[in-house]
Design a protein around this motif. Structure first.
Motif, PDB file in Angstrom:
ATOM      1  N   LYS A  33       0.841  -1.211   0.000  1.00  0.00           N
ATOM      2  CA  LYS A  33       0.000   0.000   0.000  1.00  0.00           C
ATOM      3  C   LYS A  33       0.871   1.254   0.000  1.00  0.00           C
ATOM      4  O   LYS A  33       0.600   2.201  -0.739  1.00  0.00           O
ATOM      5  CB  LYS A  33      -0.927  -0.016   1.223  1.00  0.00           C
ATOM      6  CG  LYS A  33      -1.752   1.225   1.403  1.00  0.00           C
ATOM      7  CD  LYS A  33      -2.822   1.351   0.326  1.00  0.00           C
ATOM      8  CE  LYS A  33      -3.748   2.518   0.607  1.00  0.00           C
ATOM      9  NZ  LYS A  33      -3.646   3.594  -0.327  1.00  0.00           N
ATOM     10  N   SER A  34       1.918   1.263   0.797  1.00  0.00           N
ATOM     11  CA  SER A  34       2.819   2.416   0.833  1.00  0.00           C
ATOM     12  C   SER A  34       3.478   2.631  -0.530  1.00  0.00           C
ATOM     13  O   SER A  34       3.594   3.766  -0.998  1.00  0.00           O
ATOM     14  CB  SER A  34       3.895   2.225   1.899  1.00  0.00           C
ATOM     15  OG  SER A  34       3.320   2.181   3.174  1.00  0.00           O
ATOM     16  N   VAL A  38       3.263   5.939  -2.910  1.00  0.00           N
ATOM     17  CA  VAL A  38       4.438   6.675  -3.390  1.00  0.00           C
ATOM     18  C   VAL A  38       4.400   6.785  -4.912  1.00  0.00           C
ATOM     19  O   VAL A  38       4.678   7.855  -5.477  1.00  0.00           O
ATOM     20  CB  VAL A  38       5.745   6.017  -2.900  1.00  0.00           C
ATOM     21  CG1 VAL A  38       6.961   6.638  -3.571  1.00  0.00           C
ATOM     22  CG2 VAL A  38       5.854   6.134  -1.382  1.00  0.00           C
ATOM     23  N   VAL A  39       4.040   5.709  -5.595  1.00  0.00           N
ATOM     24  CA  VAL A  39       3.926   5.748  -7.058  1.00  0.00           C
ATOM     25  C   VAL A  39       2.857   6.756  -7.465  1.00  0.00           C
ATOM     26  O   VAL A  39       3.064   7.558  -8.392  1.00  0.00           O
ATOM     27  CB  VAL A  39       3.614   4.347  -7.627  1.00  0.00           C
ATOM     28  CG1 VAL A  39       3.212   4.421  -9.095  1.00  0.00           C
ATOM     29  CG2 VAL A  39       4.818   3.420  -7.456  1.00  0.00           C
ATOM     30  N   LEU A  40       1.740   6.740  -6.764  1.00  0.00           N
ATOM     31  CA  LEU A  40       0.663   7.694  -7.062  1.00  0.00           C
ATOM     32  C   LEU A  40       1.124   9.124  -6.834  1.00  0.00           C
ATOM     33  O   LEU A  40       0.844  10.017  -7.650  1.00  0.00           O
ATOM     34  CB  LEU A  40      -0.567   7.389  -6.209  1.00  0.00           C
ATOM     35  CG  LEU A  40      -1.803   8.244  -6.452  1.00  0.00           C
ATOM     36  CD1 LEU A  40      -2.292   8.095  -7.884  1.00  0.00           C
ATOM     37  CD2 LEU A  40      -2.903   7.850  -5.479  1.00  0.00           C
ATOM     38  N   TYR A  59      11.199  10.451 -11.273  1.00  0.00           N
ATOM     39  CA  TYR A  59      11.476   9.063 -11.637  1.00  0.00           C
ATOM     40  C   TYR A  59      12.069   8.280 -10.475  1.00  0.00           C
ATOM     41  O   TYR A  59      11.741   7.122 -10.269  1.00  0.00           O
ATOM     42  CB  TYR A  59      12.380   9.008 -12.872  1.00  0.00           C
ATOM     43  CG  TYR A  59      11.784   9.773 -14.031  1.00  0.00           C
ATOM     44  CD1 TYR A  59      10.584   9.362 -14.604  1.00  0.00           C
ATOM     45  CD2 TYR A  59      12.385  10.929 -14.508  1.00  0.00           C
ATOM     46  CE1 TYR A  59      10.002  10.090 -15.643  1.00  0.00           C
ATOM     47  CE2 TYR A  59      11.811  11.655 -15.553  1.00  0.00           C
ATOM     48  CZ  TYR A  59      10.626  11.231 -16.107  1.00  0.00           C
ATOM     49  OH  TYR A  59      10.052  11.940 -17.119  1.00  0.00           O
ATOM     50  N   SER A  60      12.940   8.902  -9.692  1.00  0.00           N
ATOM     51  CA  SER A  60      13.514   8.185  -8.559  1.00  0.00           C
ATOM     52  C   SER A  60      12.454   7.932  -7.495  1.00  0.00           C
ATOM     53  O   SER A  60      12.474   6.886  -6.842  1.00  0.00           O
ATOM     54  CB  SER A  60      14.708   8.941  -7.980  1.00  0.00           C
ATOM     55  OG  SER A  60      14.328  10.231  -7.543  1.00  0.00           O
ATOM     56  N   ILE A  64      11.283   4.263  -6.085  1.00  0.00           N
ATOM     57  CA  ILE A  64      11.181   3.924  -4.664  1.00  0.00           C
ATOM     58  C   ILE A  64       9.835   3.261  -4.391  1.00  0.00           C
ATOM     59  O   ILE A  64       9.753   2.267  -3.667  1.00  0.00           O
ATOM     60  CB  ILE A  64      11.379   5.173  -3.781  1.00  0.00           C
ATOM     61  CG1 ILE A  64      12.836   5.640  -3.866  1.00  0.00           C
ATOM     62  CG2 ILE A  64      10.983   4.892  -2.333  1.00  0.00           C
ATOM     63  CD1 ILE A  64      13.077   7.021  -3.278  1.00  0.00           C
ATOM     64  N   GLY A  65       8.765   3.799  -4.968  1.00  0.00           N
ATOM     65  CA  GLY A  65       7.442   3.201  -4.791  1.00  0.00           C
ATOM     66  C   GLY A  65       7.384   1.783  -5.325  1.00  0.00           C
ATOM     67  O   GLY A  65       6.836   0.881  -4.677  1.00  0.00           O
ATOM     68  N   ILE A  66       7.965   1.583  -6.483  1.00  0.00           N
ATOM     69  CA  ILE A  66       7.983   0.242  -7.078  1.00  0.00           C
ATOM     70  C   ILE A  66       8.782  -0.710  -6.192  1.00  0.00           C
ATOM     71  O   ILE A  66       8.387  -1.860  -5.975  1.00  0.00           O
ATOM     72  CB  ILE A  66       8.553   0.301  -8.519  1.00  0.00           C
ATOM     73  CG1 ILE A  66       7.560   1.036  -9.431  1.00  0.00           C
ATOM     74  CG2 ILE A  66       8.859  -1.096  -9.043  1.00  0.00           C
ATOM     75  CD1 ILE A  66       8.111   1.392 -10.795  1.00  0.00           C
TER      76      ILE A  66
END
Length: 107
Positions: A33-34, A38-40, A59-60, A64-66
Motif C-alpha cells: 500500500k505504501s 508513493v507511485v501515485l 522518476y527516482s 522507490i514506490g515500485i
C-alpha cells in the motif's frame, strides 16, 4: 536428523508458526500500500513540481514506490520458506515420535 522426540509435547507448535507467518504476511500489505501511494504521489506531481535546477526527482520517487511494492513479495517468500521448513521439521518429528511409539510397543 534426530530430535529425540519421546512425547507429543516435544513437537514444534506448527499451528502457532503458521498463524505467525500468516500474520506477518498480512502485515506486509502495508509495504504494498505504501508503495502504491508513493507511485501515485510521483504520478500526481509532475516533473516540474519535483525538480531542482532542471533535475527531476519524479522518476527516482516512482522507483522507490515500485521497490516498496516488491518488498512485500520478497518478504512473503521468506515467510513461506519458514513455514515450509517448519512443516518439514514437524513431519520429521511426528515420524520420529511414531517410530518411538512403535519401539515402545515392541518392548
Amino acid at each position: 536428523m534426530s530430535y529425540g522426540i519421546t512425547s507429543k509435547s516435544q513437537l514444534i507448535d506448527i499451528n502457532t508458526i503458521k498463524a505467525g507467518c500468516e500474520m506477518y504476511i498480512n502485515a506486509l500489505d502495508d509495504f504494498e500500500k505504501s508503495g502504491e501511494d508513493v507511485v501515485l504521489a510521483a504520478e500526481k506531481c509532475d516533473k516540474n513540481a519535483l525538480s531542482v535546477d532542471d533535475t527531476t526527482f519524479q522518476y527516482s520517487i516512482n522507483d522507490i514506490g515500485i521497490e516498496l511494492k516488491s518488498v512485500k513479495q520478497t518478504l512473503t517468500g521468506y515467510a513461506n520458506q519458514v513455514l515450509t521448513d517448519a512443516i518439514n521439521v514437524y513431519n520429521q518429528q511426528v515420524n520420529e515420535y511414531n517410530e518411538y511409539l512403535r519401539n515402545q510397543q515392541k518392548k
